[in-house]
Design a protein around this motif. Structure first.
Motif, PDB file in Angstrom:
ATOM      1  N   ASP A  17       8.443  16.890 -15.876  1.00 17.88           N
ATOM      2  CA  ASP A  17       8.352  18.034 -14.963  1.00 17.88           C
ATOM      3  C   ASP A  17       6.917  18.479 -14.721  1.00 17.88           C
ATOM      4  O   ASP A  17       6.617  19.066 -13.676  1.00 17.88           O
ATOM      5  CB  ASP A  17       9.170  19.208 -15.527  1.00 17.88           C
ATOM      6  CG  ASP A  17      10.663  18.888 -15.533  1.00 17.88           C
ATOM      7  OD1 ASP A  17      11.081  18.021 -14.754  1.00 17.88           O
ATOM      8  OD2 ASP A  17      11.394  19.517 -16.330  1.00 17.88           O
ATOM      9  N   ASP A  18       6.033  18.231 -15.677  1.00 21.15           N
ATOM     10  CA  ASP A  18       4.657  18.700 -15.526  1.00 21.15           C
ATOM     11  C   ASP A  18       3.766  17.688 -14.798  1.00 21.15           C
ATOM     12  O   ASP A  18       2.565  17.902 -14.657  1.00 21.15           O
ATOM     13  CB  ASP A  18       4.049  19.039 -16.894  1.00 21.15           C
ATOM     14  CG  ASP A  18       4.057  17.858 -17.844  1.00 21.15           C
ATOM     15  OD1 ASP A  18       4.797  16.893 -17.569  1.00 21.15           O
ATOM     16  OD2 ASP A  18       3.347  17.907 -18.866  1.00 21.15           O
ATOM     17  N   GLN A  19       4.350  16.590 -14.335  1.00 22.69           N
ATOM     18  CA  GLN A  19       3.591  15.603 -13.579  1.00 22.69           C
ATOM     19  C   GLN A  19       3.888  15.728 -12.089  1.00 22.69           C
ATOM     20  O   GLN A  19       4.879  16.344 -11.690  1.00 22.69           O
ATOM     21  CB  GLN A  19       3.933  14.177 -14.050  1.00 22.69           C
ATOM     22  CG  GLN A  19       3.462  13.856 -15.456  1.00 22.69           C
ATOM     23  CD  GLN A  19       3.814  12.426 -15.849  1.00 22.69           C
ATOM     24  OE1 GLN A  19       4.769  11.864 -15.319  1.00 22.69           O
ATOM     25  NE2 GLN A  19       3.060  11.852 -16.766  1.00 22.69           N
ATOM     26  N   ARG A  20       3.019  15.155 -11.288  1.00 24.57           N
ATOM     27  CA  ARG A  20       3.209  15.161  -9.841  1.00 24.57           C
ATOM     28  C   ARG A  20       3.395  13.740  -9.326  1.00 24.57           C
ATOM     29  O   ARG A  20       3.055  12.773  -9.991  1.00 24.57           O
ATOM     30  CB  ARG A  20       1.992  15.788  -9.152  1.00 24.57           C
ATOM     31  CG  ARG A  20       1.769  17.264  -9.471  1.00 24.57           C
ATOM     32  CD  ARG A  20       0.578  17.775  -8.690  1.00 24.57           C
ATOM     33  NE  ARG A  20       0.346  19.202  -8.911  1.00 24.57           N
ATOM     34  CZ  ARG A  20      -0.645  19.887  -8.353  1.00 24.57           C
ATOM     35  NH1 ARG A  20      -1.492  19.286  -7.521  1.00 24.57           N
ATOM     36  NH2 ARG A  20      -0.785  21.184  -8.616  1.00 24.57           N
ATOM     37  N   GLU A  75       0.837  -1.203   0.000  1.00 25.61           N
ATOM     38  CA  GLU A  75       0.000   0.000   0.000  1.00 25.61           C
ATOM     39  C   GLU A  75       0.870   1.250   0.000  1.00 25.61           C
ATOM     40  O   GLU A  75       1.988   1.260   0.523  1.00 25.61           O
ATOM     41  CB  GLU A  75      -0.920   0.013   1.226  1.00 25.61           C
ATOM     42  CG  GLU A  75      -1.917  -1.140   1.265  1.00 25.61           C
ATOM     43  CD  GLU A  75      -2.806  -1.069   2.489  1.00 25.61           C
ATOM     44  OE1 GLU A  75      -2.483  -0.292   3.420  1.00 25.61           O
ATOM     45  OE2 GLU A  75      -3.817  -1.796   2.532  1.00 25.61           O
ATOM     46  N   ASN A  76       0.337   2.297  -0.598  1.00 27.29           N
ATOM     47  CA  ASN A  76       0.950   3.629  -0.570  1.00 27.29           C
ATOM     48  C   ASN A  76       2.387   3.642  -1.100  1.00 27.29           C
ATOM     49  O   ASN A  76       3.310   4.135  -0.460  1.00 27.29           O
ATOM     50  CB  ASN A  76       0.923   4.204   0.860  1.00 27.29           C
ATOM     51  CG  ASN A  76      -0.478   4.306   1.418  1.00 27.29           C
ATOM     52  OD1 ASN A  76      -1.425   4.611   0.684  1.00 27.29           O
ATOM     53  ND2 ASN A  76      -0.632   4.049   2.707  1.00 27.29           N
ATOM     54  N   ILE A  77       2.563   3.065  -2.281  1.00 27.27           N
ATOM     55  CA  ILE A  77       3.855   3.106  -2.951  1.00 27.27           C
ATOM     56  C   ILE A  77       3.968   4.421  -3.707  1.00 27.27           C
ATOM     57  O   ILE A  77       3.159   4.723  -4.585  1.00 27.27           O
ATOM     58  CB  ILE A  77       4.026   1.926  -3.927  1.00 27.27           C
ATOM     59  CG1 ILE A  77       3.864   0.594  -3.170  1.00 27.27           C
ATOM     60  CG2 ILE A  77       5.386   1.994  -4.615  1.00 27.27           C
ATOM     61  CD1 ILE A  77       4.862   0.394  -2.061  1.00 27.27           C
ATOM     62  N   LEU A  78       4.955   5.230  -3.349  1.00 27.77           N
ATOM     63  CA  LEU A  78       5.129   6.551  -3.956  1.00 27.77           C
ATOM     64  C   LEU A  78       5.805   6.405  -5.306  1.00 27.77           C
ATOM     65  O   LEU A  78       6.902   5.863  -5.418  1.00 27.77           O
ATOM     66  CB  LEU A  78       5.960   7.448  -3.045  1.00 27.77           C
ATOM     67  CG  LEU A  78       6.179   8.882  -3.532  1.00 27.77           C
ATOM     68  CD1 LEU A  78       4.860   9.643  -3.595  1.00 27.77           C
ATOM     69  CD2 LEU A  78       7.168   9.612  -2.609  1.00 27.77           C
ATOM     70  N   VAL A  79       5.142   6.898  -6.339  1.00 30.72           N
ATOM     71  CA  VAL A  79       5.670   6.860  -7.705  1.00 30.72           C
ATOM     72  C   VAL A  79       6.106   8.261  -8.099  1.00 30.72           C
ATOM     73  O   VAL A  79       5.308   9.207  -8.064  1.00 30.72           O
ATOM     74  CB  VAL A  79       4.608   6.337  -8.697  1.00 30.72           C
ATOM     75  CG1 VAL A  79       5.166   6.329 -10.124  1.00 30.72           C
ATOM     76  CG2 VAL A  79       4.158   4.939  -8.291  1.00 30.72           C
ATOM     77  N   GLU A  80       7.366   8.386  -8.470  1.00 39.95           N
ATOM     78  CA  GLU A  80       7.901   9.693  -8.848  1.00 39.95           C
ATOM     79  C   GLU A  80       7.436  10.071 -10.252  1.00 39.95           C
ATOM     80  O   GLU A  80       7.237   9.206 -11.107  1.00 39.95           O
ATOM     81  CB  GLU A  80       9.428   9.675  -8.796  1.00 39.95           C
ATOM     82  CG  GLU A  80       9.987   9.412  -7.401  1.00 39.95           C
ATOM     83  CD  GLU A  80      11.495   9.377  -7.398  1.00 39.95           C
ATOM     84  OE1 GLU A  80      12.090   9.468  -8.484  1.00 39.95           O
ATOM     85  OE2 GLU A  80      12.076   9.253  -6.305  1.00 39.95           O
TER      86      GLU A  80
END
Length: 223
Positions: A189-192, A180-185
């Motif tokens: 530049d225009d993405q979050r 759960e809650n895997i942070l995807v970079e």
């Protein structure tokens, strides 16, 4: 080696524990390590105990094969299985050596900087090979190039001269344990940044850097 083969061919992970690994589970461990090593951009933690146990298991299988009557159909099936296991084992070790040769200064630096109690990246044999490869490369560069350079250019920083593994490359993976809650970079530049949940059994194409810790813990399998 802490692992030992029992009389029935199973593997005791520790004499003080009751956990026993069957031959099928042992080969599955080898195949998992092989795929992770094959598809990851960086060198994985060494699985020397698994390798040694598989080699002992192969010896055990060869001895059993000698007792099979000639002409028995089982003999050819067992021989094919032995050859398959040998291929996986050889490919696994070859993949590791290729990465050591390609990234040797970074591999040695990572091994040197690992914390006390952290798993070793290299087996003793691989560590000796990496150090020898480093020394031979350094000697070769001095002999063919550096000694002909001006005095101020006769040194070379191997960590800067040899490229690092590309951890931002993308890999296919299968989820073995729900995460759960895997942070995807963001990729541009225009993405979050965003967070995803990985369901057990699902397959994904993700940046290796994002899931590298999950590969180490066995929560995901590279495919």
């Amino acid at each position: 080696m802490s692992d030992a083969l029992s009389d029935d061919g199973s593997v005791n992970q520790d004499d003080s524990q009751e956990d026993v690994m069957t031959p099928a589970e042992l080969i599955a461990k080898l195949e998992e390590a092989w795929l992770n090593e094959k598809f990851s951009p960086e060198l994985q933690e060494n699985k020397s105990e698994v390798v040694e146990c598989v080699m002992e298991q192969l010896t055990h299988m060869e001895e059993n094969l000698q007792r099979v009557k000639k002409g028995d159909a089982k003999a050819s099936i067992h021989r094919m299985e032995i050859d398959r296991i040998r291929f996986v084992l050889s490919s696994y070790l070859r993949s590791r050596l290729q990465k050591i040769e390609k990234f040797f200064p970074h591999v040695l630096e990572k091994e040197k900087s690992r914390g006390e109690g952290d798993p070793s990246l290299l087996s003793p044999e691989e560590f000796a090979f990496a150090k020898e490869y480093y020394a031979n490369t350094e000697t070769y560069m001095k002999a063919v190039a550096l000694k002909r350079m001006p005095p101020n250019l006769q040194t070379m920083d191997m960590l800067k001269a040899v490229p690092e593994p590309c951890l931002d490359s993308f890999v296919f993976l299968r989820v073995k344990e729900r995460q759960e809650n895997i942070l995807v970079e963001p990729e541009t530049d225009d993405q979050r940044e965003y967070v995803v949940d990985l369901e057990e059994g699902s397959q994904h194409l993700m940046r290796y850097r994002t899931i590298a810790p999950l590969v180490s813990t066995g929560a995901v399998q590279l495919i």
